[in-house]
Design an enzyme around this catalytic site. Structure first.
Site, PDB file in Angstrom:
ATOM      1  N   HIS A  14      25.169  28.506   0.480  1.00 25.92           N
ATOM      2  CA  HIS A  14      25.967  27.275   0.579  1.00 25.92           C
ATOM      3  C   HIS A  14      25.015  26.091   0.666  1.00 25.92           C
ATOM      4  O   HIS A  14      24.472  25.781   1.724  1.00 25.92           O
ATOM      5  CB  HIS A  14      26.887  27.351   1.805  1.00 25.92           C
ATOM      6  CG  HIS A  14      27.812  26.179   1.952  1.00 25.92           C
ATOM      7  ND1 HIS A  14      28.985  26.250   2.678  1.00 25.92           N
ATOM      8  CD2 HIS A  14      27.756  24.906   1.476  1.00 25.92           C
ATOM      9  CE1 HIS A  14      29.599  25.077   2.647  1.00 25.92           C
ATOM     10  NE2 HIS A  14      28.859  24.237   1.929  1.00 25.92           N
ATOM     11  N   HIS A  16      24.343  22.163  -1.350  1.00 29.07           N
ATOM     12  CA  HIS A  16      24.658  21.141  -2.361  1.00 29.07           C
ATOM     13  C   HIS A  16      23.355  20.486  -2.788  1.00 29.07           C
ATOM     14  O   HIS A  16      22.652  19.924  -1.941  1.00 29.07           O
ATOM     15  CB  HIS A  16      25.601  20.089  -1.781  1.00 29.07           C
ATOM     16  CG  HIS A  16      26.868  20.663  -1.243  1.00 29.07           C
ATOM     17  ND1 HIS A  16      28.028  20.702  -1.974  1.00 29.07           N
ATOM     18  CD2 HIS A  16      27.154  21.256  -0.056  1.00 29.07           C
ATOM     19  CE1 HIS A  16      28.983  21.277  -1.253  1.00 29.07           C
ATOM     20  NE2 HIS A  16      28.479  21.630  -0.082  1.00 29.07           N
ATOM     21  N   HIS A 194      35.336  25.379  -0.615  1.00 25.79           N
ATOM     22  CA  HIS A 194      35.282  24.941   0.777  1.00 25.79           C
ATOM     23  C   HIS A 194      36.707  25.022   1.330  1.00 25.79           C
ATOM     24  O   HIS A 194      37.643  24.515   0.690  1.00 25.79           O
ATOM     25  CB  HIS A 194      34.819  23.489   0.877  1.00 25.79           C
ATOM     26  CG  HIS A 194      33.350  23.281   0.650  1.00 25.79           C
ATOM     27  ND1 HIS A 194      32.703  23.695  -0.475  1.00 25.79           N
ATOM     28  CD2 HIS A 194      32.406  22.685   1.431  1.00 25.79           C
ATOM     29  CE1 HIS A 194      31.421  23.356  -0.383  1.00 25.79           C
ATOM     30  NE2 HIS A 194      31.206  22.738   0.767  1.00 25.79           N
ATOM     31  N   GLU A 197      37.055  23.733   6.901  1.00 27.51           N
ATOM     32  CA  GLU A 197      36.004  22.962   7.576  1.00 27.51           C
ATOM     33  C   GLU A 197      36.706  21.923   8.457  1.00 27.51           C
ATOM     34  O   GLU A 197      36.540  21.905   9.667  1.00 27.51           O
ATOM     35  CB  GLU A 197      35.095  22.296   6.538  1.00 27.51           C
ATOM     36  CG  GLU A 197      33.956  21.461   7.121  1.00 27.51           C
ATOM     37  CD  GLU A 197      33.139  20.730   6.038  1.00 27.51           C
ATOM     38  OE1 GLU A 197      33.661  20.515   4.923  1.00 27.51           O
ATOM     39  OE2 GLU A 197      31.978  20.348   6.330  1.00 27.51           O
ATOM     40  N   ASP A 275      23.846  23.733   3.834  1.00 25.54           N
ATOM     41  CA  ASP A 275      24.838  22.780   3.316  1.00 25.54           C
ATOM     42  C   ASP A 275      24.177  21.560   2.665  1.00 25.54           C
ATOM     43  O   ASP A 275      24.043  21.520   1.445  1.00 25.54           O
ATOM     44  CB  ASP A 275      25.812  22.372   4.436  1.00 25.54           C
ATOM     45  CG  ASP A 275      27.163  21.895   3.918  1.00 25.54           C
ATOM     46  OD1 ASP A 275      27.399  21.934   2.699  1.00 25.54           O
ATOM     47  OD2 ASP A 275      28.000  21.492   4.758  1.00 25.54           O
ATOM     48  N   ASP A 276      23.781  20.583   3.482  1.00 26.23           N
ATOM     49  CA  ASP A 276      23.129  19.362   2.984  1.00 26.23           C
ATOM     50  C   ASP A 276      21.922  19.052   3.869  1.00 26.23           C
ATOM     51  O   ASP A 276      21.970  18.161   4.722  1.00 26.23           O
ATOM     52  CB  ASP A 276      24.120  18.191   3.028  1.00 26.23           C
ATOM     53  CG  ASP A 276      25.367  18.468   2.210  1.00 26.23           C
ATOM     54  OD1 ASP A 276      25.300  18.358   0.978  1.00 26.23           O
ATOM     55  OD2 ASP A 276      26.400  18.844   2.809  1.00 26.23           O
TER      56      ASP A 276
HETATM   57  N1  HPA Z   1      32.125  19.656   2.761  1.00 26.38           N
HETATM   58  C1  HPA Z   1      32.768  19.145   1.714  1.00 26.38           C
HETATM   59  N2  HPA Z   1      32.134  18.562   0.712  1.00 26.38           N
HETATM   60  C2  HPA Z   1      30.807  18.509   0.733  1.00 26.38           C
HETATM   61  C3  HPA Z   1      30.100  19.018   1.789  1.00 26.38           C
HETATM   62  C4  HPA Z   1      30.799  19.635   2.858  1.00 26.38           C
HETATM   63  O1  HPA Z   1      30.244  20.139   3.844  1.00 26.38           O
HETATM   64  N3  HPA Z   1      28.785  18.791   1.506  1.00 26.38           N
HETATM   65  C5  HPA Z   1      28.738  18.184   0.316  1.00 26.38           C
HETATM   66  N4  HPA Z   1      29.958  18.000  -0.158  1.00 26.38           N
HETATM   67 ZN    ZN Z   2      29.343  22.286   1.633  1.00 31.12          ZN
END
Ligand code: HPA
Ligand code: ZN
Length: 335
Positions: A14, A16, A194, A197, A275-276
């Site tokens: 996971h 991006h 996703h 969350e 994630d990021d």
């Molecule tokens: N959630 C939804 N969109 C996203 C995320 C995330 O954690 N990171 C980058 N785009």
């Molecule tokens: Zn994500």
């Protein structure tokens, strides 16, 4: 324990690519593209990285991505992340990219995919890291826009393994993308999304039953619905959990409150991911290290998480077996 985690062979599921844009590289690329930035210095930009919720983060994340224009920009961004993978003993990664973030600004789909894919090929050759690509639809945009993206991707189908669904979750349920996911599956893409969350269990049910996803990104809120938990276990669907993302976006107050260990105890298959990482304060190894400390995870837990990262990847079975054999040997020698 830290050394054990750092040297552990693992995969990341996971991630991006736009979320790996470190402030230093962002400034360098914005400068060479003559793109003015809202923040005068790297430090000022870093200070803006404080978020109350997902949308807060997305607003800054999309601004950062605006600096990416040329194939070389996408190559540099991707290769820089893959270099970090090699340093962290990440043997395989499944990279999400958001074509609409770029095509909506006039950047060609071909520019994005060629830059990213060229870096993936170079990393396989030079860094011993494999990667595959997940084309993610932005859920705050229309299904029609997602369909246009699917159309753009067809000539590059051989470079893309899966489709995903990301961006603003609340108010944009998976069912909004039922038809484009069906069409994507018919084109041979593996579906992921996703879900859960910020959205509730109903969004996870929809992702499973309407989009027919093979992996859930995040999925935290599944714990609110016992029947859903049993269904996730029964279908053997893994969750790609992102602990430092969850605390940065206030999905979880404190890492000590994170339900990862509870999920594992219930029998849900989980993985740890970043994630990021440029925005949430840590690469994948830092996610493992901080979570291990906060939740008192054992080496056996860490081994299970790394094993899942290979098992629930979209690699061919023989490749999974090779990675898991390497992991098993590592665990046996270091437990
Ligand atoms: N959630 C939804 N969109 C996203 C995320 C995330 O954690 N990171 C980058 N785009
Ligand atoms: Zn994500």
């Amino acid at each position: 324990m830290q050394t054990f985690i750092k040297n552990l062979p693992k995969a990341e599921l996971h991630l991006h690519i736009e979320g790996t844009f470190e402030p230093e590289l962002l400034f360098e690329i914005a400068h060479r593209n003559n793109i003015p930035l809202k923040y005068p210095t790297v430090d000022a930009l870093k200070e803006a990285y404080s978020f109350d919720c997902l949308q807060d983060f997305l607003d800054i994340y999309y601004q950062g991505a605006d600096a990416l224009l040329t194939e070389q920009d996408f190559y540099d961004l991707t290769y820089s992340y893959l270099t970090k993978c090699a340093e962290q003993n990440v043997r395989h990664t499944e990279i999400m990219f958001d074509p609409q973030t770029h095509t909506d600004r006039g950047v060609q789909f071909s520019t994005v995919i060629h830059g990213i894919y060229r870096a993936v090929e170079a990393a396989k050759e030079n860094l011993n890291v494999s990667a595959l690509l997940i084309m993610s639809y932005l859920r705050h945009l229309s299904e029609e826009s997602a369909f246009r993206t699917l159309e753009h991707s067809i000539p590059y189908k051989h470079m893309i393994t899966a489709v995903g669904l990301d961006s603003s979750e609340k108010g944009n349920p998976p069912s909004k993308f039922q038809r484009v996911f069906k069409a994507s599956i018919e084109e041979g893409f593996i579906p992921v999304a996703h879900a859960g969350e910020e959205g509730g269990p109903d969004y996870i049910w929809e992702a499973l039953d309407v989009l027919h996803i093979k992996r859930i990104d995040h999925g935290n809120n599944c714990l609110q619905d016992e029947k859903l938990v049993q269904e996730i276990i029964k279908r053997d669907i893994a969750l790609t959990v992102c602990p430092l993302s969850n605390t940065a976006l206030q999905v979880v107050k404190d890492l000590k409150d994170h339900s990862l260990k509870k999920m594992m105890n219930l029998g849900i298959q989980t993985t740890i991911n970043s994630d990021d990482p440029a925005y949430f304060g840590g690469q994948v190894n830092q996610n493992y290290i901080d979570t291990q400390k906060a939740l008192n995870l054992t080496k056996a837990d860490i081994y299970q998480l790394a094993k899942n990262s290979f098992k629930y990847s979209f690699l061919p079975e023989p490749d999974k077996a090779i990675h898991i054999a390497e992991l098993d040997a590592y665990y046996l020698a270091n437990k």
